[in-house]
Design an enzyme around this catalytic site. Structure first.
Site, PDB file in Angstrom:
ATOM      1  N   ALA A 183      28.478 -52.351 -23.723  1.00 42.96           N
ATOM      2  CA  ALA A 183      28.112 -53.729 -23.534  1.00 42.96           C
ATOM      3  C   ALA A 183      27.336 -54.072 -22.311  1.00 42.96           C
ATOM      4  O   ALA A 183      27.715 -53.364 -21.309  1.00 42.96           O
ATOM      5  CB  ALA A 183      29.194 -54.897 -23.683  1.00 42.96           C
ATOM      6  N   ALA A 192      26.508 -57.480 -19.841  1.00 38.30           N
ATOM      7  CA  ALA A 192      26.710 -58.693 -19.919  1.00 38.30           C
ATOM      8  C   ALA A 192      25.856 -59.337 -18.720  1.00 38.30           C
ATOM      9  O   ALA A 192      24.898 -58.752 -18.104  1.00 38.30           O
ATOM     10  CB  ALA A 192      28.092 -58.964 -19.545  1.00 38.30           C
ATOM     11  N   ASP A 252      37.366 -68.606 -18.052  1.00 39.04           N
ATOM     12  CA  ASP A 252      36.149 -68.303 -18.636  1.00 39.04           C
ATOM     13  C   ASP A 252      36.591 -67.570 -20.065  1.00 39.04           C
ATOM     14  O   ASP A 252      36.183 -66.490 -20.231  1.00 39.04           O
ATOM     15  CB  ASP A 252      35.474 -67.326 -17.796  1.00 39.04           C
ATOM     16  CG  ASP A 252      34.115 -67.067 -18.390  1.00 39.04           C
ATOM     17  OD1 ASP A 252      33.477 -68.109 -18.814  1.00 39.04           O
ATOM     18  OD2 ASP A 252      33.386 -65.974 -18.051  1.00 39.04           O
ATOM     19  N   ALA A 302      27.584 -57.489 -15.221  1.00 44.87           N
ATOM     20  CA  ALA A 302      27.934 -56.198 -15.167  1.00 44.87           C
ATOM     21  C   ALA A 302      27.700 -55.531 -16.737  1.00 44.87           C
ATOM     22  O   ALA A 302      27.327 -56.148 -17.291  1.00 44.87           O
ATOM     23  CB  ALA A 302      29.324 -55.909 -14.650  1.00 44.87           C
ATOM     24  N   GLN A 303      27.678 -54.076 -16.657  1.00 42.84           N
ATOM     25  CA  GLN A 303      27.600 -53.360 -17.794  1.00 42.84           C
ATOM     26  C   GLN A 303      28.721 -52.371 -17.862  1.00 42.84           C
ATOM     27  O   GLN A 303      29.372 -52.036 -17.052  1.00 42.84           O
ATOM     28  CB  GLN A 303      26.379 -52.407 -17.584  1.00 42.84           C
ATOM     29  CG  GLN A 303      25.754 -51.620 -18.689  1.00 42.84           C
ATOM     30  CD  GLN A 303      24.320 -51.300 -18.445  1.00 42.84           C
ATOM     31  OE1 GLN A 303      23.693 -52.045 -18.376  1.00 42.84           O
ATOM     32  NE2 GLN A 303      24.231 -49.812 -18.440  1.00 42.84           N
ATOM     33  N   LYS A 339      33.122 -50.678 -15.434  1.00 40.22           N
ATOM     34  CA  LYS A 339      32.723 -52.089 -15.525  1.00 40.22           C
ATOM     35  C   LYS A 339      31.855 -51.663 -14.127  1.00 40.22           C
ATOM     36  O   LYS A 339      32.592 -51.640 -12.991  1.00 40.22           O
ATOM     37  CB  LYS A 339      33.380 -53.083 -15.459  1.00 40.22           C
ATOM     38  CG  LYS A 339      32.625 -54.343 -15.336  1.00 40.22           C
ATOM     39  CD  LYS A 339      33.777 -55.524 -15.354  1.00 40.22           C
ATOM     40  CE  LYS A 339      33.044 -56.984 -15.364  1.00 40.22           C
ATOM     41  NZ  LYS A 339      34.019 -58.138 -15.645  1.00 40.22           N
TER      42      LYS A 339
END
Length: 670
Positions: free
Chosen positions: A127, A129, A289, A132-133, A148
């Site tokens: 993913a 985001a 979150d 971060a990746q 991450k």
């Protein structure tokens, strides 16, 4: 990132904001002249085109705007459907960052080449985001992990985006004062930068995992439902790299896979809600979150939730934790006094005393969730409630419509409460996006009770000061206090006892707490509504006026109180009020159910009693006037004497008995 890029980002944000704003304003004017069917179609197209404009800019700018879009995409309970459908795309991966950038960051942070760090490293990310990746990898010891990696230069972008968001919110509040989100953005500006340090996230993850793995004890015993969630183990962290245990799971927006694996979506959301109730009310340390991208569902039965991403995690004090629990429980009980007490303890300050509206607003956050298919009706109901509150505020403050629009009833809003309410909103959005309905009050209540009741002193077994510390006036008072200690808090919540003998005080004892969820101690001067205790006093004042020649028992009430003579009350006489045969035994019942705090408004209650209709013919049936008696006799007393109720009370009873400052009907003057 250079100044040119910063200025360009800001220009794009504000240009789109103005474009969307004026588009909606133009449509507002246009739909005034079309049919309802066409109006709905026009609004649907307007929402869709503006949602796409917002989406395109968010994808282009990335950073904070993607995170904001993810949040908005979960609010199917309040946002128009086109926005949800369009912004939902942000829950999927964004375009991936170049592998060279990712590997460069890893090697720089960990100080070793990739081949020495990992046995395998998947080139394609799991993913991508906003910050971060994430890549799947295998360590040299064979453990499967996810890595991450923070985007290069994202810190500067996020900090700049926060400034832009703050400016945008300020502009919206200026243009549309009823939409003032400044407290929320202020708290976000304070908390969001913490997400940029993955060491911080690693420590948060360990703390939450430890907290949720222990059994919860409280004042009312163990919380009935254990939290059953999974949290990946942290392997290693730096400021920009986080390596954690790999857990194979299903994303929440992958409805086909959820159906294929037989995931019970209602149970899933309930378990997530329990986990957050534990974090908030028990631990005082919670993830701020909880959007859908931060959850997975384990593929193996019983399909436990997997909690991810603890970058934005909030720690609250013990006093704030208790205040939030009190706010929740006061909403559950409809206890407006406890709610206002909770507001004060939280640091939430109101500019206007409107308990009923405060209860309605607070209850919004704990109401039963709605499914996405019911979103339109939910939005309509919220708008109607907003209009009712605005009207009540206008009447209370004697404001015109323009002044109401610019009046903010909240003077101070604590940051801790903002993150708390954001979490509740996200959880509501989560249930809406999964199209399930859950009852938050039932799920969260045991956790809130465990915290609040565990902190409250409920009797002599836990607190020697359960009885208020005041002088013992007599032997009989000493015996009374011994009896109270013997009975304990199981039988007594709170009480006051005062007795006179030969003009002297022989008992003046207070004990216990002000309410089930209000731990403040009862004191000798604590105020309680007593209702029927004053029936004898009120009736005595009517008899006193008869003795003074101001009233006659056979006199028709309408002759004394003209407004009373409506709705079949023309034949009601003074003695009918005194002996409970007026037929108005249920008068005011519906009024008080609708607005319990209306009993504090003397003039309003007199107006309501004057408009009421008897249920039986005057004099035909004697039925106890449990609620209406005080206002019936009170209105009669004021109209017969031409003076205020308290003035007659003092002249007829207080002064002759020399009990000045001891007897009031209503709240004593300050």
């Amino acid at each position: 990132m250079g100044w040119g890029t910063l200025i360009t980002r800001r220009l794009k944000v504000f240009s789109l904001a103005l474009f969307v704003y004026f588009d909606y304003k133009a449509v507002q004017k246009r739909v005034q002249w079309v049919s309802a069917v066409k109006k709905n179609a026009i609004w649907a197209k307007t929402h869709e085109r503006n949602a796409r404009r917002v989406l395109n800019l968010m994808i282009e700018l990335e950073g904070l705007w993607v995170k904001m879009g993810q949040y908005l995409s979960t609010r199917a309970d309040v946002l128009p459907e086109p926005y949800i459908e369009v912004l939902k795309q942000l829950q999927d991966s964004l375009p991936p960052r170049p592998l060279e950038e990712v590997c460069g960051t890893i090697e720089k942070e960990l100080g070793k080449p990739m081949r020495q760090l990992f046995a395998t490293f998947d080139v394609d990310p799991l993913a991508t985001a906003s910050i971060a990746q994430v890549h799947r990898a295998t360590l040299e010891d064979g453990r499967e992990v996810v890595v991450k990696v923070q985007h290069d230069g994202i810190k500067e972008i996020i900090l700049e985006d926060l400034k832009n968001a703050k400016s945008l919110i300020e502009w919206i509040a200026w243009a549309e004062p009823q939409y003032d989100f400044n407290p929320m953005i202020d708290e976000w500006c304070k908390e969001a930068p913490k997400e940029l340090d993955f060491n911080h996230e690693a420590e948060n993850t360990r703390t939450v995992s430890k907290n949720l793995s222990r059994k919860t004890e409280g004042g009312s015993g163990s919380v009935s439902s254990d939290v059953d969630v999974l949290i990946p183990e942290i392997i290693q962290s730096t400021e920009k790299i986080l390596i954690l245990e790999y857990m194979d799971g299903i994303r929440l927006h992958d409805n086909d896979s959820l159906e294929e694996y037989g995931v019970d979506k209602k149970r899933l959301v309930e378990e997530i809600t329990r986990a957050y109730a534990h974090q908030i009310y028990i631990d005082g340390f919670f993830n701020g979150d909880p959007h859908p991208g931060n959850f997975l569902v384990s593929k193996e039965p019983p399909h436990k939730p997997i909690l991810l991403d603890f970058g934005l995690t909030k720690r609250i004090s013990q006093s704030m934790k208790q205040a939030l629990a009190k706010m929740f429980l006061s909403c559950a009980e409809g206890d407006q006094v406890a709610l206002l007490s909770a507001f004060a303890e939280m640091g939430l300050k109101l500019r206007v005393d409107m308990p009923q509206q405060s209860m309605e607003i607070a209850s919004i956050f704990f109401r039963q969730s709605t499914t996405a298919t019911e979103a339109k009706e939910n939005i309509k109901a919220l708008n109607e409630q907003r209009e009712r509150n605005a009207k009540a505020l206008q009447e209370k403050m004697k404001l015109n419509k323009k002044e109401v629009k610019h009046f903010n009833p909240v003077d101070a809003f604590p940051g801790d409460a903002i993150i708390f309410m954001r979490v509740l909103n996200l959880l509501r959005g989560l249930s809406a996006s999964l199209n399930v309905r859950i009852v938050y009050l039932d799920i969260m209540r045991p956790f809130a009770e465990s915290t609040l009741l565990g902190s409250m002193t409920r009797g002599p077994s836990t607190n020697s000061e359960w009885i208020y510390d005041s002088p013992v006036n007599s032997e009989v008072e000493s015996k009374l206090r011994s009896l109270l200690l013997e009975m304990g808090s199981d039988k007594i919540l709170g009480l006051q006892v005062c007795a006179y003998k030969d003009g002297k005080v022989i008992i003046d004892t207070a004990a216990g707490t002000l309410g089930k969820y209000d731990p403040r101690p009862v004191q000798p001067d604590s105020l309680f509504p007593v209702f029927s205790v004053t029936k004898g006093i009120t009736a005595g004042m009517v008899h006193w006026l008869v003795d003074q020649g101001k009233l006659k028992y056979e006199e028709t009430v309408a002759d004394i109180w003209p407004k009373f003579g409506t709705n079949k009350k023309e034949l009601i006489k003074v003695h009918h009020l005194l002996n409970h045969t007026s037929g108005l035994h249920n008068a005011l019942g519906d009024v008080v159910k609708t607005d319990p705090m209306s009993v504090c408004d003397w003039e309003e209650m007199l107006d309501q009693i004057a408009k009421s209709t008897p249920e039986t013919e005057p004099g035909s049936s004697q039925i106890y006037h449990y609620l209406s008696f005080g206002w019936l006799c009170g209105g009669l007393i004021e109209h017969a004497s031409g003076r205020k109720f308290q003035e007659i009370l003092e002249e007829a009873i207080v002064h002759p008995l020399h009990i000045e400052g001891e007897l009031y009907v209503g709240i004593p003057p300050v």
